[in-house]
Design a protein around this motif. Structure first.
Motif, PDB file in Angstrom:
ATOM      1  N   GLU A 317       0.800  -1.220   0.000  1.00 40.96           N
ATOM      2  CA  GLU A 317       0.000   0.000   0.000  1.00 40.96           C
ATOM      3  C   GLU A 317       0.838   1.277   0.000  1.00 40.96           C
ATOM      4  O   GLU A 317       0.358   2.335  -0.402  1.00 40.96           O
ATOM      5  CB  GLU A 317      -0.954   0.011   1.198  1.00 40.96           C
ATOM      6  CG  GLU A 317      -0.293   0.181   2.572  1.00 40.96           C
ATOM      7  CD  GLU A 317      -0.056   1.619   2.980  1.00 40.96           C
ATOM      8  OE1 GLU A 317      -0.825   2.484   2.557  1.00 40.96           O
ATOM      9  OE2 GLU A 317       0.918   1.864   3.724  1.00 40.96           O
ATOM     10  N   HIS A 318       2.087   1.185   0.454  1.00 41.38           N
ATOM     11  CA  HIS A 318       2.941   2.369   0.532  1.00 41.38           C
ATOM     12  C   HIS A 318       3.462   2.793  -0.843  1.00 41.38           C
ATOM     13  O   HIS A 318       4.070   3.852  -0.968  1.00 41.38           O
ATOM     14  CB  HIS A 318       4.153   2.041   1.401  1.00 41.38           C
ATOM     15  CG  HIS A 318       4.965   0.934   0.781  1.00 41.38           C
ATOM     16  ND1 HIS A 318       4.652  -0.394   0.962  1.00 41.38           N
ATOM     17  CD2 HIS A 318       6.007   0.961  -0.072  1.00 41.38           C
ATOM     18  CE1 HIS A 318       5.490  -1.138   0.270  1.00 41.38           C
ATOM     19  NE2 HIS A 318       6.318  -0.337  -0.389  1.00 41.38           N
ATOM     20  N   ASP A 319       3.253   1.957  -1.849  1.00 44.01           N
ATOM     21  CA  ASP A 319       3.955   2.155  -3.113  1.00 44.01           C
ATOM     22  C   ASP A 319       3.490   3.404  -3.858  1.00 44.01           C
ATOM     23  O   ASP A 319       2.295   3.607  -4.061  1.00 44.01           O
ATOM     24  CB  ASP A 319       3.748   0.926  -4.000  1.00 44.01           C
ATOM     25  CG  ASP A 319       4.756   0.870  -5.112  1.00 44.01           C
ATOM     26  OD1 ASP A 319       4.780   1.808  -5.938  1.00 44.01           O
ATOM     27  OD2 ASP A 319       5.534  -0.085  -5.156  1.00 44.01           O
ATOM     28  N   GLY A 320       4.453   4.203  -4.273  1.00 47.94           N
ATOM     29  CA  GLY A 320       4.147   5.448  -4.969  1.00 47.94           C
ATOM     30  C   GLY A 320       3.447   5.252  -6.305  1.00 47.94           C
ATOM     31  O   GLY A 320       2.816   6.180  -6.821  1.00 47.94           O
ATOM     32  N   SER A 321       3.537   4.047  -6.878  1.00 47.58           N
ATOM     33  CA  SER A 321       2.861   3.844  -8.168  1.00 47.58           C
ATOM     34  C   SER A 321       1.350   3.895  -8.040  1.00 47.58           C
ATOM     35  O   SER A 321       0.663   3.940  -9.059  1.00 47.58           O
ATOM     36  CB  SER A 321       3.213   2.504  -8.797  1.00 47.58           C
ATOM     37  OG  SER A 321       4.485   2.114  -8.461  1.00 47.58           O
ATOM     38  N   TYR A 322       0.832   3.841  -6.836  1.00 44.67           N
ATOM     39  CA  TYR A 322      -0.623   3.975  -6.693  1.00 44.67           C
ATOM     40  C   TYR A 322      -1.097   5.382  -7.005  1.00 44.67           C
ATOM     41  O   TYR A 322      -2.272   5.630  -7.159  1.00 44.67           O
ATOM     42  CB  TYR A 322      -1.068   3.574  -5.288  1.00 44.67           C
ATOM     43  CG  TYR A 322      -1.137   2.089  -5.114  1.00 44.67           C
ATOM     44  CD1 TYR A 322      -1.945   1.323  -5.944  1.00 44.67           C
ATOM     45  CD2 TYR A 322      -0.385   1.444  -4.154  1.00 44.67           C
ATOM     46  CE1 TYR A 322      -1.998  -0.051  -5.816  1.00 44.67           C
ATOM     47  CE2 TYR A 322      -0.437   0.063  -4.012  1.00 44.67           C
ATOM     48  CZ  TYR A 322      -1.251  -0.675  -4.849  1.00 44.67           C
ATOM     49  OH  TYR A 322      -1.315  -2.039  -4.735  1.00 44.67           O
ATOM     50  N   LYS A 323      -0.148   6.299  -7.063  1.00 46.06           N
ATOM     51  CA  LYS A 323      -0.539   7.655  -7.409  1.00 46.06           C
ATOM     52  C   LYS A 323      -0.518   7.784  -8.921  1.00 46.06           C
ATOM     53  O   LYS A 323       0.516   7.625  -9.561  1.00 46.06           O
ATOM     54  CB  LYS A 323       0.444   8.646  -6.768  1.00 46.06           C
ATOM     55  CG  LYS A 323       0.071  10.107  -6.961  1.00 46.06           C
ATOM     56  CD  LYS A 323      -1.066  10.516  -6.049  1.00 46.06           C
ATOM     57  CE  LYS A 323      -1.654  11.863  -6.428  1.00 46.06           C
ATOM     58  NZ  LYS A 323      -0.725  12.977  -6.288  1.00 46.06           N
ATOM     59  N   GLN A 324      -1.692   8.055  -9.483  1.00 47.19           N
ATOM     60  CA  GLN A 324      -1.778   8.311 -10.930  1.00 47.19           C
ATOM     61  C   GLN A 324      -1.415   9.773 -11.134  1.00 47.19           C
ATOM     62  O   GLN A 324      -2.038  10.655 -10.554  1.00 47.19           O
ATOM     63  CB  GLN A 324      -3.201   8.017 -11.396  1.00 47.19           C
ATOM     64  CG  GLN A 324      -3.599   8.629 -12.726  1.00 47.19           C
ATOM     65  CD  GLN A 324      -2.968   7.916 -13.910  1.00 47.19           C
ATOM     66  OE1 GLN A 324      -2.739   6.720 -13.864  1.00 47.19           O
ATOM     67  NE2 GLN A 324      -2.685   8.663 -14.956  1.00 47.19           N
ATOM     68  N   GLU A 325      -0.384  10.032 -11.937  1.00 46.08           N
ATOM     69  CA  GLU A 325       0.156  11.385 -12.006  1.00 46.08           C
ATOM     70  C   GLU A 325      -0.254  12.159 -13.248  1.00 46.08           C
ATOM     71  O   GLU A 325       0.070  13.324 -13.378  1.00 46.08           O
ATOM     72  CB  GLU A 325       1.689  11.343 -11.955  1.00 46.08           C
ATOM     73  CG  GLU A 325       2.255  10.700 -10.709  1.00 46.08           C
ATOM     74  CD  GLU A 325       2.396  11.664  -9.559  1.00 46.08           C
ATOM     75  OE1 GLU A 325       1.769  12.749  -9.600  1.00 46.08           O
ATOM     76  OE2 GLU A 325       3.126  11.332  -8.611  1.00 46.08           O
TER      77      GLU A 325
END
Ligand code: ADP
Length: 724
Positions: A317-325
């Motif tokens: 859950e900590h992974d930055g890829s969960y943020k759609q940029e």
């Protein structure tokens, strides 16, 4: 007088960046309801949208355009519609952009029915030799032409039999089957810690209410085993239950899909950009119909039309890829919690290195906190040592220090595997001209070009621009003056090859392993012991189990700290904890060596002592002092334009329109660190607010006061992860 049906008005959301849904009159005789797909006029065009509500139009006196008709697609369930609206409000973005993601699965056309020729049973009026051959070959023929060819007759013979009604064309649409997963197929034998965690999750699932749980345990402690049991419980408790598992990387899906298949007897559906559009449509339709029960996918799977979602797992859950940029900017972990609330589902956030946001929520009691103890079985966490690069530097032009090379030699000598971790694609991150000192950048973007030797090209990792490596410096025209500066995975591979010419070496990065199939093949080779040294970016740092891997060497542990943004320390800690956690998963002890120029840095010390709690406490205190997330909120506004005058003027207009609000500060406008991307100038504002402030409402109010000219684009980034 004829009694008229009261006029009905349909509010229709279009998958376009428009500020709100539009009203259309519902023509007499047309039956539409919320969630239905409809065709409507928009200016001169006809577009498709989704009905969000139907209301009585009595007393409405403005003329309205009418709905053209229904489109035959599975309706969007109410939860999906509500989620689309929520997601848009959360992201301060037009709701149509969220809708576009939610119906993207329907982009491929519906599957065409399969046509076959069949005998009707009617006897032909007259039977010639040619006709007889046709009748004999008719079984299963796909078309008249095929049949004529197979029977060796002219097409006219077949046509005549069709006209006569001896043969007929049968159309069938095959509905792909998604066999139901069996929760009793292969239950795990959990250790006591895992069993307790699984019981707690099962209970959360059974209540049929929203809950959020942090499932916290070191890599290898069995988090996946535990959430598989939670999924089993969801399926047992509700015969219609649907389960969604989100993963940060496509490369991880195969391994998780295999675990689900082993556990439940059937493979779950896969959902990410690498799945072909026709297959995506099938999954979308099956999810909407409740036929597809388990989906494993990337962040956009959150927008699928689930009807009975009972469990959402956000793995890593900590992974930055969960943020759609890009485009519709959102954070899938945060929106998973939103969707969980809407669907009354249990949400499980799993990680060995949870984000500060999630730890904060767990500490505050908003999330349940379940901890798994040690690694399962005899596997131990690796010993972590720091290599001080000031004391034992590599040779000139090399990147692996003597202690790391020695450890690699020992590991290789024992027939065990080494992972060299460097989160940098390509050969070298910078190309410099020795004659004039120029650093090569892309023509329209402010970022360095990265040399890729396998392809002989210079690549902009931001925009994808690439060009062949020139022979002369584009600036001063000096010949053969371009030098590669710094290492990427390709260069480390080159060095490893020169040190261990006999060893079997492979590179794992998104360039060498572009899709799920090649990732699976490489992971299998690694797991099967066919590789001695794997040089990898973060694509391989996560999730995979390599039983023979006993040494992890981190080539540049300081890399992530240099950016210096809000989460630099947190990200570095998470990434390196993950990467070092790859070593020693089975019965052999593991060792991790971190090459660093900053051995006294708090992140390096915490990694060395494997003291996550101390790291979290220190980082939390820093964030709290600064009022930064999770103790405050941030929103970034990114302006961009090809017109530098327009962007300056608009930035000033926006600055003059900042609303007054307690507990909110606005910084900027400032030139973005990447001030030029794809030929567009970029400027940024950063808004910081106290936790209690509704920054989304603040931002919406602010933007409504100062509409941008058409030449300037404004992107709202709620809770930014990138500050470039
Ligand atoms: P995590 O998700 O926390 O990294 P996994 O669930 O992947 O941990 O477990 C790590 C390894 O240990 C996997 O190979 C898994 O199959 C094995 N394992 C974990 N728990 C058990 C168990 N109770 N019984 C058998 N194998 C287990």
């Amino acid at each position: 007088m004829r009694e008229e049906r009261a006029m009905l008005i349909a509010e229709v959301l279009l998958p376009l960046p428009l500020p709100e849904p539009f009203d259309y009159a519902v023509p007499d005789g047309l039956d539409v309801a919320a969630g239905d797909h409809v065709a409507v006029p928009l200016g001169p065009r006809q577009v498709r949208g989704v009905v969000v509500s139907v209301r009585d139009g009595a007393g409405h006196n403005r003329p309205l355009k009418s709905v053209i008709g229904r489109v035959d697609e599975p309706a969007l369930p109410p939860g999906s519609l509500e989620f689309v609206r929520w997601a848009a409000r959360w992201s301060v973005s037009p709701p149509g952009e969220a809708l576009a993601i939610a119906i993207r699965g329907l982009r491929a056309p519906p599957p065409r029915p399969e046509r076959r020729l069949e005998l009707t049973g009617k006897a032909p009026a007259k039977l010639t030799a040619a006709r007889e051959r046709v009748l004999q070959a008719a079984q299963g023929a796909a078309s008249a032409a095929d049949l004529a060819r197979a029977a060796g007759v002219s097409p006219g013979v077949v046509k005549a039999l069709l006209d006569e009604g001896v043969l007929q064309v049968v159309e069938t649409v095959t509905t792909p089957s998604f066999p139901p997963p069996d929760p009793e197929h292969a239950p795990a034998r959990l250790n006591p810690d895992q069993a307790a965690a699984a019981r707690a999750l099962a209970e959360a699932v059974r209540t049929g209410r929203f809950s959020a749980t942090l499932l916290d345990g070191v890599t290898g402690s069995g988090k996946t085993e535990v959430y598989l049991e939670a999924a089993a419980e969801a399926l047992r408790a509700d015969p219609a239950a649907q389960v969604l598992v989100l993963l940060p990387e496509i490369a991880l899906t195969q391994a998780v899909i295999a675990r689900f298949e082993a556990r439940f007897g059937v493979a779950p559906a896969e959902w990410h950009s690498g799945v072909a559009p026709p297959r995506r449509r099938r999954v979308w339709e099956a999810v909407a119909a409740g036929r597809c029960r388990i989906v494993v996918g990337a962040r956009s799977a959150l927008f699928l039309p689930f009807t009975t979602l009972r469990l959402i797992v956000v793995d890593e859950e900590h992974d930055g890829s969960y943020k759609q940029e890009e485009g519709f900017i959102y954070h899938a972990r945060d929106l998973a919690v939103v969707r969980g609330k809407i669907e009354r589902a249990a949400v499980v956030l799993a990680s060995a290195t949870p984000s500060l946001e999630t730890v904060n929520n767990a500490e505050a009691g908003r999330y349940r906190w379940i901890r798994l103890g040690a690694r399962h079985g005899t596997a131990r966490l690796p010993d972590i040592e720091l290599i001080d690069m000031r004391e034992t530097p590599p040779e000139r032009g090399r990147w692996l220090s003597p202690p790391l090379v020695t450890a690699m030699a020992e590991t290789y000598g024992r027939g065990e595997q080494t992972l060299l971790f460097l989160n940098r694609r390509g050969y070298a991150p910078l190309v410099l001209c020795r004659a004039c000192g120029m650093k090569l950048t892309a023509p329209d973007t402010d970022s360095w070009l990265v040399e890729h030797r396998y392809t002989g090209r210079l690549v902009c990792h931001l925009t994808g621009f690439s060009m062949p490596k020139p022979e002369r410096c584009p600036h001063c025209a000096a010949k053969d003056s371009l030098t590669a500066i710094g290492p990427g995975v390709e260069r480390v591979e080159e060095e490893a090859r020169s040190l261990f010419p006999e060893a079997r070496i492979a590179v794992f990065s998104s360039d060498t392993i572009p899709d799920g199939a090649s990732a699976r093949a490489l992971v299998e080779r690694m797991a099967g012991g066919e590789i001695d040294i794997l040089v990898a970016t973060q694509a391989a740092a996560k999730g995979h189990n390599f039983p023979r891997l006993t040494l992890v060497g981190v080539v540049d542990a300081d890399l992530g700290l240099r950016g210096g943004d809000l989460r630099a320390g947190e990200r570095t800690f998470q990434l390196l904890a993950q990467a070092t956690g790859r070593a020693g998963r089975a019965d052999r002890p593991g060792r991790a060596l971190l090459q660093t120029y900053l051995p006294e840095h708090s992140v390096m010390q915490a990694l060395k002592r494997q003291d996550r709690e101390a790291f979290l406490a220190a980082e939390m205190a820093d964030r709290q002092d600064a009022g930064m997330p999770p103790f405050g909120r941030l929103v970034a506004l990114i302006l961009s334009s090809q017109d530098s005058h327009a962007i300056e003027t608009y930035a000033r207009t926006l600055a003059a329109a900042i609303p007054n609000a307690d507990g909110v500060e606005v910084y900027g406008p400032a030139d973005a660190p990447l001030a030029l991307v794809r030929g567009r100038r970029r400027k940024r504002f950063l808004v910081r607010g106290d936790r209690e402030v509704d920054l989304q409402a603040f931002t919406a109010t602010w933007l409504a006061r100062a509409k941008p000219p058409s030449s300037v684009r404004v992107q709202v980034d709620v809770d930014p992860y990138s500050f470039l």
